[in-house]
Design a protein around this motif. Structure first.
Motif, mmCIF file in Angstrom:
data_model
loop_
_atom_site.group_PDB
_atom_site.id
_atom_site.type_symbol
_atom_site.label_atom_id
_atom_site.label_comp_id
_atom_site.label_asym_id
_atom_site.label_seq_id
_atom_site.Cartn_x
_atom_site.Cartn_y
_atom_site.Cartn_z
ATOM 1 N N ASP A 157 0.811 -1.223 0.000
ATOM 2 C CA ASP A 157 0.000 0.000 0.000
ATOM 3 C C ASP A 157 0.841 1.269 0.000
ATOM 4 O OD1 ASP A 157 -2.255 -1.592 0.039
ATOM 5 O OD2 ASP A 157 -2.517 -1.474 2.211
ATOM 6 N N GLY A 158 2.170 1.102 -0.068
ATOM 7 C CA GLY A 158 3.038 2.265 -0.181
ATOM 8 C C GLY A 158 3.695 2.723 1.098
ATOM 9 N N GLU A 159 3.503 1.997 2.202
ATOM 10 C CA GLU A 159 4.137 2.373 3.469
ATOM 11 C C GLU A 159 5.607 1.919 3.473
ATOM 12 O OE1 GLU A 159 2.666 4.124 5.781
ATOM 13 O OE2 GLU A 159 0.658 4.110 4.894
ATOM 14 N N THR A 160 6.367 2.467 4.377
ATOM 15 C CA THR A 160 7.761 2.038 4.545
ATOM 16 C C THR A 160 7.901 1.238 5.841
ATOM 17 O OG1 THR A 160 8.339 4.102 5.675
ATOM 18 C CG2 THR A 160 8.653 4.021 3.279
#
Length: 436
Positions: free
Chosen positions: A338-341
């Motif tokens: 989902d694009g988190e780090t």
């Protein structure tokens, strides 16, 4: 210079002490989930280099898929291809002329055996038919630091725990099941192996000593060579023996199963050997079980952890502060999608790679194949073999650079075996001298 070293020495000592303290206090590296594995790819791998398991963690019908790195159908005596030095020169000329498709076709016709099926294969499956229901508080974890799988849950409100590890020092798979339920653990224990194109590949029975025993032979009735059917009807033979001990209740012996009846704690010790490693592989199982007699399971576990950590603890990597450790591993993976780090997940992945190599390649074993040593198939993808284009090498890229150089030995031994046939290939196919 001497004065400088005197000033530097206390700093070095403090750094070493801090490193030791950090090592002692460091938390275990763990992959964990809130549900059982839905398929084989989600199961948890364990291994001692030679034998291994995939643990699903199913409370109703637990499946523990069994693996042995030596389970192959017989060498079919397939000869090398017909390509020669003149063919090689023609292919080079086609490439120089930009006729890539023609060159590719000639490579396939002259230097390839096209579709080939001769696969590494599964040992089979161990099923624990416990029938637990109304599950709550479920947790399934793989402790990378100790090479132990732990599953815990409540069935009808009663705590059930499962622990699995594969000991290299004791050459055994160990499973421990406990319950707080008043009625104990109840259910049948079975072993089986998939059929090969409708042909039985193993038989299971309970012997006079109360062991659940599976005997099998590796075949490849769906074998192929040069894209043509080539059945292989013989191969490596193996025997797998399961010893089951209980606290409370009793164990009922069936014809081809063992049954738990009101057992509070069940301990499974599984040994397996093959004709690849031992001419008298069945006697080797007796020897392995005899070696384990009288040894407390806690002692076996302690020795297992010490042995595994002698490799695993040679390197430490820290990229994060553990902020996301409270999230299940699959949740963390979804966050990444989902694009988190999540640097901590990258750290775990790095450690998981080292874990897998330690678990599937040890001095004296076969090298890790395309799937390590874990494989549930009779016909595995790409035969779960040793592709020398790059795939085999990739398994070992991390060995030296992550302080696991000893684990290269199975690969080096394997390459040594290839030398003689490689001389013939070099001479016939490529017009080289075929010698060093």
């Amino acid at each position: 210079m001497r004065d400088f070293l005197k000033k530097l020495l206390p700093i070095i000592v403090l750094a070493v002490l801090a490193s030791c303290n950090n090592t002692q206090e460091s938390k275990d590296d763990v992959l964990w989930y809130r549900q059982a594995a839905a398929n084989w790819n989600e199961a948890m791998p364990l291994g001692n280099g030679r034998i291994g398991v995939m643990v699903f963690g199913d409370p109703s019908k637990e499946r523990i898929q069994l693996n042995d790195d030596s389970l192959w159908p017989n060498d079919a005596g397939w000869e090398i291809t017909d390509g020669n030095r003149e063919d090689l020169e023609e292919i080079r000329q086609l490439l120089k002329e930009g006729k890539n498709a023609e060159a590719d076709k000639m490579v396939v016709n002259k230097y390839s055996r096209k579709a080939v099926t001769r696969s590494h294969q599964t040992m089979g499956d161990l099923y624990l038919e416990l029938g637990h229901e109304n599950i709550s508080d479920y947790k399934r974890e793989l402790n990378l630091s100790k090479a132990i799988a732990n599953i815990s849950y409540r069935s009808n409100g009663n705590l059930v725990s499962e622990k699995v590890f594969v000991s290299h020092p004791h050459r055994a798979i160990v499973i421990e099941l406990t319950t707080e339920a008043e009625e104990g653990l109840n259910g049948k224990i079975r072993m089986s192996r998939p059929k090969d194109k409708g042909h039985e590949t193993a038989t299971t029975s309970v012997n006079d000593n109360g062991l659940l025993v599976m005997n099998g032979e590796i075949t490849q009735y769906g074998g192929k060579f040069d894209s043509k059917p080539f059945p292989i009807t013989e191969g490596v033979k193996f025997e797998t023996c399961l010893q089951l001990d209980n606290q409370g209740g009793e164990i009922i012996k069936g014809e081809d199963y063992l049954e738990l009846l009101n057992v509070k704690k069940a301990t499974f010790v599984l040994v397996s050997n093959s004709s690849f490693y031992h001419q008298d592989y069945q006697n080797k199982n007796i020897e392995d079980l005899r070696t384990l007699q009288g040894i407390d399971i806690n002692t076996i576990e302690k020795k297992h952890i010490e042995d595994f950590r002698s490799y695993y603890s040679k390197l430490e990597l820290s990229l994060a502060d553990g902020s996301y450790d409270s999230l299940a591993t699959d949740v963390r993976l979804q966050r990444i999608k989902d694009g988190e780090t999540d640097p901590g997940l990258s750290e775990l992945l790095f450690k998981y790679g080292r874990y897998l190599l330690i678990s599937s390649s040890r001095p004296g074993t076969n090298p890790a194949n395309l799937q390590g040593l874990w494989n549930e198939h009779i016909k595995a993808p790409w035969n779960a073999d040793y592709h020398l284009n790059i795939n085999l090498q990739m398994n070992y890229w991390l060995a030296d650079v992550t302080n696991l150089g000893e684990l290269n030995e199975p690969l080096f031994d394997y390459v040594d075996i290839l030398v003689e046939s490689g001389k013939e290939t070099a001479n016939k196919n490529f017009g080289c001298r075929g010698r060093f």
